[in-house]
Enzyme design. Sequence first.
Site, PDB file in Angstrom:
ATOM      1  N   ASN A   1       0.873  -1.179   0.000  1.00 33.82           N
ATOM      2  CA  ASN A   1       0.000   0.000   0.000  1.00 33.82           C
ATOM      3  C   ASN A   1       0.909   1.227   0.000  1.00 33.82           C
ATOM      4  O   ASN A   1       1.535   1.527   1.009  1.00 33.82           O
ATOM      5  CB  ASN A   1      -0.885  -0.034   1.257  1.00 33.82           C
ATOM      6  N   TRP A   2       0.952   1.898  -1.152  1.00 31.58           N
ATOM      7  CA  TRP A   2       1.883   3.032  -1.261  1.00 31.58           C
ATOM      8  C   TRP A   2       1.340   4.316  -0.637  1.00 31.58           C
ATOM      9  O   TRP A   2       2.050   5.322  -0.571  1.00 31.58           O
ATOM     10  CB  TRP A   2       2.207   3.289  -2.741  1.00 31.58           C
ATOM     11  N   LYS A   3       0.087   4.316  -0.222  1.00 32.43           N
ATOM     12  CA  LYS A   3      -0.520   5.530   0.366  1.00 32.43           C
ATOM     13  C   LYS A   3      -0.294   6.712  -0.589  1.00 32.43           C
ATOM     14  O   LYS A   3      -0.332   6.523  -1.786  1.00 32.43           O
ATOM     15  CB  LYS A   3       0.053   5.791   1.763  1.00 32.43           C
TER      16      LYS A   3
ATOM     17  N   HIS B   1      -9.234   0.839   5.101  1.00 36.77           N
ATOM     18  CA  HIS B   1      -7.937   1.036   5.771  1.00 36.77           C
ATOM     19  C   HIS B   1      -8.132   1.962   6.966  1.00 36.77           C
ATOM     20  O   HIS B   1      -8.948   2.881   6.934  1.00 36.77           O
ATOM     21  CB  HIS B   1      -6.937   1.645   4.777  1.00 36.77           C
TER      22      HIS B   1
ATOM     23  N   GLU C   1      -6.528   4.384   8.002  1.00 33.83           N
ATOM     24  CA  GLU C   1      -6.378   5.826   7.713  1.00 33.83           C
ATOM     25  C   GLU C   1      -7.650   6.387   7.085  1.00 33.83           C
ATOM     26  O   GLU C   1      -7.982   7.554   7.308  1.00 33.83           O
ATOM     27  CB  GLU C   1      -5.135   6.050   6.828  1.00 33.83           C
TER      28      GLU C   1
ATOM     29  N   GLU D   1      -5.117  -5.441  10.625  1.00 34.15           N
ATOM     30  CA  GLU D   1      -4.115  -4.392  10.784  1.00 34.15           C
ATOM     31  C   GLU D   1      -4.319  -3.679  12.115  1.00 34.15           C
ATOM     32  O   GLU D   1      -5.109  -2.721  12.190  1.00 34.15           O
ATOM     33  CB  GLU D   1      -4.235  -3.376   9.645  1.00 34.15           C
TER      34      GLU D   1
ATOM     35  N   GLY E   1       2.833   1.888  10.699  1.00 33.24           N
ATOM     36  CA  GLY E   1       3.747   3.008  10.538  1.00 33.24           C
ATOM     37  C   GLY E   1       4.473   3.386  11.823  1.00 33.24           C
ATOM     38  O   GLY E   1       5.103   4.435  11.894  1.00 33.24           O
TER      39      GLY E   1
ATOM     40  N   SER F   1       3.799  -2.558  10.168  1.00 30.84           N
ATOM     41  CA  SER F   1       5.260  -2.556  10.265  1.00 30.84           C
ATOM     42  C   SER F   1       5.900  -3.876   9.841  1.00 30.84           C
ATOM     43  O   SER F   1       6.855  -4.343  10.488  1.00 30.84           O
ATOM     44  CB  SER F   1       5.695  -2.149  11.679  1.00 30.84           C
TER      45      SER F   1
ATOM     46  N   GLY G   1       2.934  -1.286   4.228  1.00 28.38           N
ATOM     47  CA  GLY G   1       2.928   0.140   3.906  1.00 28.38           C
ATOM     48  C   GLY G   1       4.340   0.618   3.594  1.00 28.38           C
ATOM     49  O   GLY G   1       4.867   0.413   2.504  1.00 28.38           O
ATOM     50  N   GLY G   2       4.980   1.231   4.586  1.00 34.02           N
ATOM     51  CA  GLY G   2       6.289   1.874   4.405  1.00 34.02           C
ATOM     52  C   GLY G   2       7.310   1.037   3.654  1.00 34.02           C
ATOM     53  O   GLY G   2       7.974   1.537   2.729  1.00 34.02           O
TER      54      GLY G   2
HETATM   55  C1  PEP Z   1      -0.522  -0.070   6.079  1.00 31.44           C
HETATM   56  O1  PEP Z   1      -0.555   1.095   5.755  1.00 31.44           O
HETATM   57  O2  PEP Z   1      -1.443  -0.827   5.755  1.00 31.44           O
HETATM   58  C2  PEP Z   1       0.621  -0.551   6.844  1.00 31.44           C
HETATM   59  C3  PEP Z   1       0.583  -1.750   7.358  1.00 31.44           C
HETATM   60  O3  PEP Z   1       1.674   0.336   7.010  1.00 31.44           O
HETATM   61  P1  PEP Z   1       3.136  -0.005   7.631  1.00 31.44           P
HETATM   62  O4  PEP Z   1       3.604  -1.296   6.966  1.00 31.44           O
HETATM   63  O5  PEP Z   1       3.979   1.162   7.244  1.00 31.44           O
HETATM   64  O6  PEP Z   1       2.951  -0.173   9.086  1.00 31.44           O
END
Ligand code: PEP
Length: 258
Positions: A13-15, A99, A101, A171, A177, A217, A238-239
């Site tokens: 997920n590149w956000k 998600h 966010e 999640e 993050g 993470s 994500g990151g």
């Molecule tokens: C996400 O945004 O779904 C996520 C899991 O982010 P991260 O891997 O950065 O925690």
Amino acid sequence: MSQAKRRRVIAGNWKMYKTQADTRAFFSAFLPLVRGARACDIVVAPPFTSIPAAVEASRDSGVAIGGQDVFWEKEGAFTGEISPPMLVEAGCRYVIIGHSERRQFFGETEQTVAKKTKAALVAGLTPIVCVGELLEHREAGRTEEVCERQFLGGPGALTPEEFSRILVAYEPVWAIGTGKTATPEIAAAAHRFLRKCAERKFSAEQARAVRILYGGSVKPDNIQGLMAQEELDGALVGGASLDAKSFASIVNGCEAAQ
Ligand code: PEP
């Protein structure tokens, strides 16, 4: 596992990161690094404006492209929204829905998650429906209550046939993050609980079949420990999905854990 093994999925997920040029550069670095990957499905969800570049750059690679959100109507006066057929036309096969966010900043609710998921399925997309508790819920011992409510209001509002075509992502919001990953055991316990919710709502067979990804993470150095848990059917990243090398080592770590 006594049932047929569930195929794992690693989804990035590149956000709100990566222009079209960044997207092309990512794929030219990433694809050679995952050429040998056979055991896991790979999905990348760029921002809407970079979807065409991602579709073009990943053509014939086996990597699928997804949207990060979608609206439930096909078209209309809904400024700023994108519909499921639009995502399909752009070349998407997946879409992330619910998600944390979106829930936290954009008013996503269980009801909108269910509406978006149904509409995405009608268009032929595979929804990745996210659920997960806040830190304050976990600390108050309310993880199961929150996950159950989100599950029942979102995936649990589908028909059994619809449910058979989605992926769920667990999640925990406190792990997104933050660099704080749920331990493999904590993640597996939550996945088992969600499977129990699926069994109560649908059937034991559907609960065994649904793929549940872990997100929060996930990094190259923890993917193998997480994937050692057979409850985890992959990861939503994500990151670490923004960097070609680290996302490739997550994919290859998942492959190695098969
Ligand atoms: C996400 O945004 O779904 C996520 C899991 O982010 P991260 O891997 O950065 O925690």
